[in-house]
Enzyme design. Structure first.
Site, PDB file in Angstrom:
ATOM      1  N   ASP A  48     -51.864 -48.042 -75.753  1.00 52.20           N
ATOM      2  CA  ASP A  48     -50.457 -48.409 -75.576  1.00 52.20           C
ATOM      3  C   ASP A  48     -49.582 -47.179 -75.396  1.00 52.20           C
ATOM      4  O   ASP A  48     -48.639 -47.181 -74.605  1.00 52.20           O
ATOM      5  CB  ASP A  48     -49.957 -49.214 -76.784  1.00 52.20           C
ATOM      6  CG  ASP A  48     -50.517 -50.629 -76.760  1.00 52.20           C
ATOM      7  OD1 ASP A  48     -50.998 -51.042 -75.681  1.00 52.20           O
ATOM      8  OD2 ASP A  48     -50.492 -51.293 -77.809  1.00 52.20           O
ATOM      9  N   LEU A  94     -65.632 -69.309 -39.882  1.00 51.32           N
ATOM     10  CA  LEU A  94     -67.052 -69.466 -39.594  1.00 51.32           C
ATOM     11  C   LEU A  94     -67.312 -70.810 -38.944  1.00 51.32           C
ATOM     12  O   LEU A  94     -66.697 -71.806 -39.284  1.00 51.32           O
ATOM     13  CB  LEU A  94     -67.853 -69.394 -40.898  1.00 51.32           C
ATOM     14  CG  LEU A  94     -67.911 -68.051 -41.605  1.00 51.32           C
ATOM     15  CD1 LEU A  94     -68.544 -68.206 -42.977  1.00 51.32           C
ATOM     16  CD2 LEU A  94     -68.701 -67.057 -40.774  1.00 51.32           C
ATOM     17  N   LYS A 129     -71.646 -69.602 -49.987  1.00 51.17           N
ATOM     18  CA  LYS A 129     -70.286 -69.641 -49.449  1.00 51.17           C
ATOM     19  C   LYS A 129     -69.377 -70.005 -50.604  1.00 51.17           C
ATOM     20  O   LYS A 129     -69.412 -71.128 -51.111  1.00 51.17           O
ATOM     21  CB  LYS A 129     -70.193 -70.686 -48.336  1.00 51.17           C
ATOM     22  CG  LYS A 129     -68.841 -70.730 -47.657  1.00 51.17           C
ATOM     23  CD  LYS A 129     -68.901 -71.621 -46.426  1.00 51.17           C
ATOM     24  CE  LYS A 129     -67.635 -71.529 -45.597  1.00 51.17           C
ATOM     25  NZ  LYS A 129     -66.409 -71.873 -46.301  1.00 51.17           N
ATOM     26  N   CYS A 450     -41.574 -92.719 -27.603  1.00 51.37           N
ATOM     27  CA  CYS A 450     -42.068 -93.302 -28.855  1.00 51.37           C
ATOM     28  C   CYS A 450     -41.650 -92.413 -30.020  1.00 51.37           C
ATOM     29  O   CYS A 450     -42.023 -91.247 -30.075  1.00 51.37           O
ATOM     30  CB  CYS A 450     -43.589 -93.432 -28.801  1.00 51.37           C
ATOM     31  SG  CYS A 450     -44.338 -93.809 -30.397  1.00 51.37           S
TER      32      CYS A 450
HETATM   33  S1  IVH Z   1     -68.113 -64.176 -44.076  1.00 51.25           S
HETATM   34  C1  IVH Z   1     -66.642 -63.029 -40.105  1.00 51.25           C
HETATM   35  N1  IVH Z   1     -69.202 -64.854 -46.336  1.00 51.25           N
HETATM   36  O1  IVH Z   1     -65.457 -68.939 -45.675  1.00 51.25           O
HETATM   37  C2  IVH Z   1     -67.067 -63.798 -41.252  1.00 51.25           C
HETATM   38  N2  IVH Z   1     -67.189 -65.941 -45.690  1.00 51.25           N
HETATM   39  O2  IVH Z   1     -65.212 -70.714 -43.425  1.00 51.25           O
HETATM   40  C3  IVH Z   1     -66.194 -63.623 -42.408  1.00 51.25           C
HETATM   41  N3  IVH Z   1     -66.329 -67.519 -47.333  1.00 51.25           N
HETATM   42  O3  IVH Z   1     -62.690 -67.363 -44.268  1.00 51.25           O
HETATM   43  C4  IVH Z   1     -66.510 -64.502 -43.491  1.00 51.25           C
HETATM   44  N4  IVH Z   1     -67.911 -67.211 -48.826  1.00 51.25           N
HETATM   45  O4  IVH Z   1     -62.973 -67.263 -46.804  1.00 51.25           O
HETATM   46  C5  IVH Z   1     -68.197 -65.073 -45.483  1.00 51.25           C
HETATM   47  N5  IVH Z   1     -70.213 -65.306 -48.361  1.00 51.25           N
HETATM   48  C6  IVH Z   1     -69.235 -65.514 -47.504  1.00 51.25           C
HETATM   49  C7  IVH Z   1     -68.187 -66.425 -47.773  1.00 51.25           C
HETATM   50  C8  IVH Z   1     -67.194 -66.619 -46.828  1.00 51.25           C
HETATM   51  C9  IVH Z   1     -66.787 -67.850 -48.542  1.00 51.25           C
HETATM   52  C10 IVH Z   1     -65.125 -68.079 -46.714  1.00 51.25           C
HETATM   53  C11 IVH Z   1     -64.172 -67.082 -46.125  1.00 51.25           C
HETATM   54  C12 IVH Z   1     -64.003 -67.488 -44.697  1.00 51.25           C
HETATM   55  C13 IVH Z   1     -64.434 -68.906 -44.741  1.00 51.25           C
HETATM   56  C14 IVH Z   1     -64.894 -69.377 -43.396  1.00 51.25           C
END
Ligand code: IVH
Length: 710
Positions: A48, A94, A129, A450
């Site tokens: 601190d 992706l 992912k 419309c």
């Molecule tokens: S690679 C050029 N790796 O998924 C590729 N994306 O649907 C860049 N995401 O916008 C992304 N886990 O937010 C990559 N292991 C992973 C990921 C990942 C989650 C997300 C990311 C991206 C989205 C695309």
């Protein structure tokens, strides 16, 4: 070096500067030990005292406050809204795969593009992912300078102050690193942290979050960073943006490097040479996903070799070298209460199922799409039925089928309307394709007459990919659209830009600020946001018109090709009068075919549309589109045609390469062609090139010319 004990009020500016540097480093080190290793080296009181001294020096020398000062790690001042940050390199999305077969197709596509043998070795990485939100972290000389959300991929929000409060985001990188390092990854929340947070929220009478991803997004995008600091966020690094130097040549090597400079990376990432093993890894992760402690929604595969990634490049916003293999959707059973009709921008009448609320994979679902009347018939669904619903990622939930044995005696069949649900009651039509096949969608042809379609057009126009007007979303458009007072009504695009003027002349009672939900500040913000968009890039204007088949990519292609509004409009008007040359010219553009030219022609042959567009353009300053990448490559700005069989690259790769070098790849030879690259077997295009006296070179000469000879 200044003795630690020298009183703050006696420090010279130079001494203060080095003292702040030292304190930042020392405090960061203690933070790391405390949070990261759970092994504090000093007492809380001593810690601190360091922070207090840092704060006192900053108070005396405010201009010396470091961007990454420990005082900024929590509770920084509240800003009105987030600043925008342009990403040095766009943040991509992706493409998706939904089955093992899609994954095999992906690998085959990659090999084909690279002209590899079908059984040539191809290393791919596989990693979870993460279901969170992506973040780009920029480090200069090893220090975190900016953190930005994805936003629209090109421009995101500056959340630097908030990101500094996340333990797993280092403020300073470890070891020797390149001057510029952009690290990308996902901010997420662990299940147990999410549950505890919701419990605290509920106790405090605050809103609870629907799922960990919403909680993570809501926590990161806080104007008050002390709130972010109190939320248990975490970060996995999996990609990068700009790098002044790239330390490795493989995806897997780069991820290991990210770990070595201080990031958490996902432990389940693996590299595979065999597609069966890769797919087995996916199924293993799928089976074990519930035990991970955080949400994932699939597995991402990436080509491991970065040189191959470069050759593969991108289509629109997604890399050709990666794909997300999504997990199958989650399902639940509930009751169908009613069917409503939603009228879309193009007049499509979409039936929407209103459901008794049910939780599907952690999210409460109340609506599901029924797509079209054929789908209702196919499902045999009646109002009052018990139905099975499924939800996959962000997609609108769907109805899979009816639980027949649960049909109540009161169930009622649904009759699809034959006329538009608006007051004009225009009869609905079924479109037929060129081959005379009947489409499934029922459409109202009323277009701008419309009211539903006009309203949807307006929403499309102000949306993120269109004018992107802050504070003017769907809800506000509905409100303005329906407003009784003329000075407040928005019924067509130009009305948005005349709103402020009309308001100025308006009586006190009809001033926007006097209405519920509005106030002095929100009105001023709205007008500022509208004014800020009066100057707008051409591609956004084209996109915002909502012409069928003219999406984001097509709008960009058109903007680049015609560069100014005037020349685009002239081309469109010529199209509308059936001018064949205008049609051929537009269809010679990349990815533009008959559907687009037909839609543009139809749009501009309606006088009402033209008048409306004119009124809008009158209000705007349309920025001319950038000429194709002003790269200094020897083919920049040229129009190139590839013909015959190519041996060193596929046709797609050749096109992508030309575009990367600032050239345009065209499908047919015309007087505008600058260069023809001909392989063996070239026929009519080669002949035409010779007739026109256009330069023709071989594939090898092409590589030499663009300096990629060997
Ligand atoms: S690679 C050029 N790796 O998924 C590729 N994306 O649907 C860049 N995401 O916008 C992304 N886990 O937010 C990559 N292991 C992973 C990921 C990942 C989650 C997300 C990311 C991206 C989205 C695309």
């Amino acid at each position: 070096m200044v003795a630690k004990s020298k009183p703050v009020e006696k420090l010279t500016e130079d001494e203060a500067r080095s003292e702040l540097d030292r304190l930042a480093e020392e405090i960061a080190e203690h933070d790391r030990r405390y949070h990261g290793e759970d092994a504090p080296a000093i007492s809380d009181a001593a810690y601190d005292a360091l922070r207090k001294r840092n704060g006192a020096i900053e108070e005396r020398f405010p201009k010396l406050v470091l961007a990454d000062s420990p005082s900024r790690r929590v509770g920084a001042p509240v800003s009105e809204k987030f600043e925008k940050v342009r990403h040095a390199l766009p943040m991509l999305s992706l493409d998706n795969a939904f089955s093992d077969a899609d994954v095999r197709d992906f690998a085959a596509r990659v090999r084909r593009f690279l002209k590899m043998e079908v059984d040539a070795e191809l290393a791919l990485t596989a990693e979870p992912k993460i279901d969170g939100l992506s973040l780009s972290l920029r480090y200069e000389k090893g220090r975190l300078v900016t953190a930005a959300t994805r936003g629209d991929g090109r421009v995101g929000e500056n959340v630097t102050v908030n990101s500094r409060t996340i333990d797993t985001i280092p403020v300073e990188l470890t070891g020797e690193v390149p001057d510029i390092v952009e690290v990308r990854g996902e901010v997420y929340m662990r299940h147990e942290d999410f549950a505890a947070l919701n419990e605290r929220q509920a106790e405090a009478g605050k809103t609870v979050f629907a799922n960990p991803r919403n909680a993570a997004a809501g926590s990161l995008r806080q104007l008050d960073s002390s709130i972010t600091a109190s939320r248990p966020l975490a970060f996995f690094a999996y990609a990068w943006g700009e790098l002044s130097e790239r330390p490795h040549d493989t995806q897997s090597g780069m991820v290991t490097w990210l770990q070595s400079i201080g990031f958490s990376t996902n432990p389940l990432m693996e590299r595979f040479l065999d597609l069966d093993d890769l797919i087995a890894h996916y199924h293993w992760i799928e089976e074990n996903r519930a035990t991970l402690g955080y949400d994932i929604d699939g597995v991402v595969y990436k080509v491991d070799d970065l040189h191959l990634q470069e050759r593969l490049g991108f289509v629109s916003r997604s890399p050709r070298w990666a794909i997300a293999h999504k997990f199958p959707a989650e399902k639940a059973v509930t009751e169908l209460l009613a069917i409503d009709i939603q009228v879309g921008r193009t007049g499509a009448h979409t039936p929407v199922a209103r459901l008794k609320p049910v939780t599907v994979g952690g999210v409460v679902v109340t609506n599901a799409t029924l797509h079209n009347p054929d789908e209702i018939e196919r499902l045999g669904v009646q109002i009052g039925d018990t139905v099975q619903v499924q939800r996959a990622g962000d997609v609108i939930p769907q109805i899979l089928g009816v639980v027949d044995e649960k049909r109540p005696s009161t169930a009622e069949p649904y009759a699809f309307p034959s006329h538009c649900v608006c007051d004009l009651q225009t009869p609905l039509v079924r479109e037929t394709t060129a081959g005379g096949v009947e489409g499934v969608v029922r459409r109202c042809t009323g277009e701008f007459a419309c009211p539903y379609q006009r309203r949807e057009h307006l929403k499309h126009l102000v949306g993120r990919k269109g004018f992107d007007i802050d504070g003017l979303g769907d809800k506000q458009i509905d409100w303005f659209y329906e407003h009784e007072d003329e000075n407040l009504r928005i019924r067509e695009p130009a009305d948005i830009f005349t709103l402020q003027k009309r308001q100025a002349d308006s009586a006190a009672l009809t001033k926007l600020k006097n209405f519920d939900g509005w106030g002095e500040t929100s009105v001023r913000n709205l007008f500022d946001a509208i004014e800020a968009r009066r100057t707008v890039p051409l591609d956004r204007v084209i996109f915002s018109l909502g012409i069928r088949h003219v999406g984001e990519t097509t709008s960009r292609t058109l903007a680049r090709a015609y560069s100014s509004w005037k020349s685009f409009e002239q081309a469109a008007e010529r199209l509308a009068t059936g001018d064949e040359a205008a049609k051929a010219e537009m269809e010679a553009l990349d990815d533009i075919g008959g559907a687009v030219t037909e839609a543009v022609a139809r749009y501009f042959s309606e006088d009402k549309n033209c008048a409306m567009v004119d009124r809008l353009i009158e209000e705007l300053t349309v920025e001319e589109a950038e000429a194709p990448a002003a790269s200094d490559s020897p083919v920049a700005g040229q129009t190139i045609v590839f013909t015959g069989s190519l041996e060193r690259m596929s046709r797609d790769e050749a096109k992508a390469m030309a575009e990367r070098l600032g050239a345009k790849a065209a499908g047919s030879v015309s007087k505008k062609t600058d260069l023809v690259v001909a392989g063996p077997g070239a026929g009519s295009k080669l002949k035409k090139a010779e007739e026109f006296g256009i330069e023709v070179i071989s594939e090898d000469e092409w590589f030499e010319r663009v300096g990629q000879g060997a």
